[in-house]
Structures are given as C-alpha cells and as structure tokens.
Design a protein around this motif. Structure first.
Motif, PDB file in Angstrom:
ATOM      1  N   LYS A 170     -31.842 108.749  57.741  1.00  0.00           N
ATOM      2  CA  LYS A 170     -32.506 108.552  58.913  1.00  0.00           C
ATOM      3  C   LYS A 170     -33.245 107.511  58.827  1.00  0.00           C
ATOM      4  O   LYS A 170     -33.634 106.189  59.399  1.00  0.00           O
ATOM      5  N   PHE A 171     -34.090 107.673  57.642  1.00  0.00           N
ATOM      6  CA  PHE A 171     -35.318 106.666  57.280  1.00  0.00           C
ATOM      7  C   PHE A 171     -34.593 105.346  57.007  1.00  0.00           C
ATOM      8  O   PHE A 171     -35.160 104.246  57.210  1.00  0.00           O
ATOM      9  N   ILE A 172     -33.434 105.224  56.140  1.00  0.00           N
ATOM     10  CA  ILE A 172     -32.882 104.112  55.799  1.00  0.00           C
ATOM     11  C   ILE A 172     -32.370 103.348  57.105  1.00  0.00           C
ATOM     12  O   ILE A 172     -32.380 102.158  57.484  1.00  0.00           O
ATOM     13  N   ALA A 173     -31.752 104.189  58.016  1.00  0.00           N
ATOM     14  CA  ALA A 173     -31.316 103.463  59.302  1.00  0.00           C
ATOM     15  C   ALA A 173     -32.313 103.150  60.055  1.00  0.00           C
ATOM     16  O   ALA A 173     -32.463 101.747  60.713  1.00  0.00           O
ATOM     17  N   ASP A 174     -33.465 103.609  60.295  1.00  0.00           N
ATOM     18  CA  ASP A 174     -34.668 103.082  61.142  1.00  0.00           C
ATOM     19  C   ASP A 174     -35.079 102.037  60.396  1.00  0.00           C
ATOM     20  O   ASP A 174     -35.527 100.968  61.169  1.00  0.00           O
ATOM     21  N   ARG A 175     -35.195 101.926  58.903  1.00  0.00           N
ATOM     22  CA  ARG A 175     -35.766 100.616  58.367  1.00  0.00           C
ATOM     23  C   ARG A 175     -34.766  99.559  58.638  1.00  0.00           C
ATOM     24  O   ARG A 175     -35.126  98.428  58.865  1.00  0.00           O
ATOM     25  N   GLU A 176     -33.548  99.773  58.480  1.00  0.00           N
ATOM     26  CA  GLU A 176     -32.615  98.693  58.829  1.00  0.00           C
ATOM     27  C   GLU A 176     -32.765  98.173  60.385  1.00  0.00           C
ATOM     28  O   GLU A 176     -32.601  96.930  60.625  1.00  0.00           O
ATOM     29  N   ARG A 177     -32.819  99.088  61.173  1.00  0.00           N
ATOM     30  CA  ARG A 177     -33.057  98.626  62.697  1.00  0.00           C
ATOM     31  C   ARG A 177     -34.485  97.645  62.899  1.00  0.00           C
ATOM     32  O   ARG A 177     -34.340  96.911  63.513  1.00  0.00           O
ATOM     33  N   GLN A 178     -35.540  98.350  62.359  1.00  0.00           N
ATOM     34  CA  GLN A 178     -36.836  97.699  62.340  1.00  0.00           C
ATOM     35  C   GLN A 178     -36.556  96.283  61.616  1.00  0.00           C
ATOM     36  O   GLN A 178     -37.225  95.384  62.297  1.00  0.00           O
ATOM     37  N   GLN A 179     -35.892  96.033  60.786  1.00  0.00           N
ATOM     38  CA  GLN A 179     -35.918  94.825  59.990  1.00  0.00           C
ATOM     39  C   GLN A 179     -34.960  93.821  60.980  1.00  0.00           C
ATOM     40  O   GLN A 179     -35.408  92.751  61.191  1.00  0.00           O
ATOM     41  N   ARG A 180     -34.126  94.402  61.485  1.00  0.00           N
ATOM     42  CA  ARG A 180     -33.077  93.385  62.433  1.00  0.00           C
ATOM     43  C   ARG A 180     -33.887  93.011  63.505  1.00  0.00           C
ATOM     44  O   ARG A 180     -33.944  91.857  63.950  1.00  0.00           O
ATOM     45  N   GLU A 181     -34.660  94.099  64.137  1.00  0.00           N
ATOM     46  CA  GLU A 181     -35.541  93.589  65.376  1.00  0.00           C
ATOM     47  C   GLU A 181     -36.709  92.707  64.864  1.00  0.00           C
ATOM     48  O   GLU A 181     -37.062  91.697  65.842  1.00  0.00           O
ATOM     49  N   SER A 182     -37.253  92.898  63.812  1.00  0.00           N
ATOM     50  CA  SER A 182     -38.542  91.761  63.404  1.00  0.00           C
ATOM     51  C   SER A 182     -37.639  90.513  63.063  1.00  0.00           C
ATOM     52  O   SER A 182     -38.400  89.711  63.021  1.00  0.00           O
ATOM     53  N   ASP A 183     -36.461  90.552  62.677  1.00  0.00           N
ATOM     54  CA  ASP A 183     -35.881  89.148  62.311  1.00  0.00           C
ATOM     55  C   ASP A 183     -35.337  88.512  63.648  1.00  0.00           C
ATOM     56  O   ASP A 183     -34.754  87.581  63.555  1.00  0.00           O
ATOM     57  N   GLY A 184     -35.507  89.136  64.770  1.00  0.00           N
ATOM     58  CA  GLY A 184     -35.142  88.693  66.065  1.00  0.00           C
ATOM     59  C   GLY A 184     -33.467  89.048  66.445  1.00  0.00           C
ATOM     60  O   GLY A 184     -32.856  88.429  67.293  1.00  0.00           O
ATOM     61  N   PHE A 185     -32.851  89.826  65.538  1.00  0.00           N
ATOM     62  CA  PHE A 185     -31.514  90.322  65.894  1.00  0.00           C
ATOM     63  C   PHE A 185     -31.596  91.704  66.426  1.00  0.00           C
ATOM     64  O   PHE A 185     -31.800  92.731  66.045  1.00  0.00           O
ATOM     65  N   HIS A 186     -31.189  91.994  67.832  1.00  0.00           N
ATOM     66  CA  HIS A 186     -31.041  93.168  68.460  1.00  0.00           C
ATOM     67  C   HIS A 186     -30.043  93.539  68.559  1.00  0.00           C
ATOM     68  O   HIS A 186     -28.962  93.551  68.857  1.00  0.00           O
TER      69      HIS A 186
END
Length: 74
Positions: free
Chosen positions: A58-74
């Motif tokens: 879950k930690f990995i998935a959350d970090r991936e999601r946060q990274q995509r969002e911060s990069d502008g990829f939703h």
C-alpha cells in the motif's frame, strides 16, 4: 493430519532487511524512515521490527499515486 492453512500474501510479515531489499535501499534507510515516520508502518514483535506485506504494498501504491498526481498525471 491437521488441515493446511494458507495465509494470504498480504499477511506475510517482513523483516527490515526484506523491506530494504524490496526498495533496494540500505537497511539503515528503512530504519531512518521508521524513526521519522516516513516509510511503511512497522511494529515490534518482542525485540524485532516487522512489516506487513500489505502495508508495504500500500505504501508503494500510495507513493506512485502521489508522484503521478504531483507530475500532473491523474
């Protein structure tokens, strides 16, 4: 003969060394993350620290999601 029970992979307990191997970082980094509450939540079993596989995943998935969002990829 007792019935065989199989634990789901999410219930697997990992050592600090195993978590470090998953992230490909030094053990000291995982320890620092835990002390600073930056990494996946671990807990003590006696004198040993353990991490649930499901929490690490879950930690990995959350970090991936946060990274995509911060990069502008939703």
């Amino acid at each position: 003969m007792p019935p065989k029970t199989t634990k789901p992979a999410g219930d697997e307990l990992l050592t600090t060394e195993e978590v470090a191997a998953i992230f490909k970082v030094p053990v000291a980094t995982v320890r620092k993350w835990r002390n600073n509450r930056e990494g996946p939540d671990g807990f003590r079993v006696g004198k040993y620290v353990r991490y649930r596989r499901s929490v690490v995943d879950k930690f990995i998935a959350d970090r991936e999601r946060q990274q995509r969002e911060s990069d502008g990829f939703h």
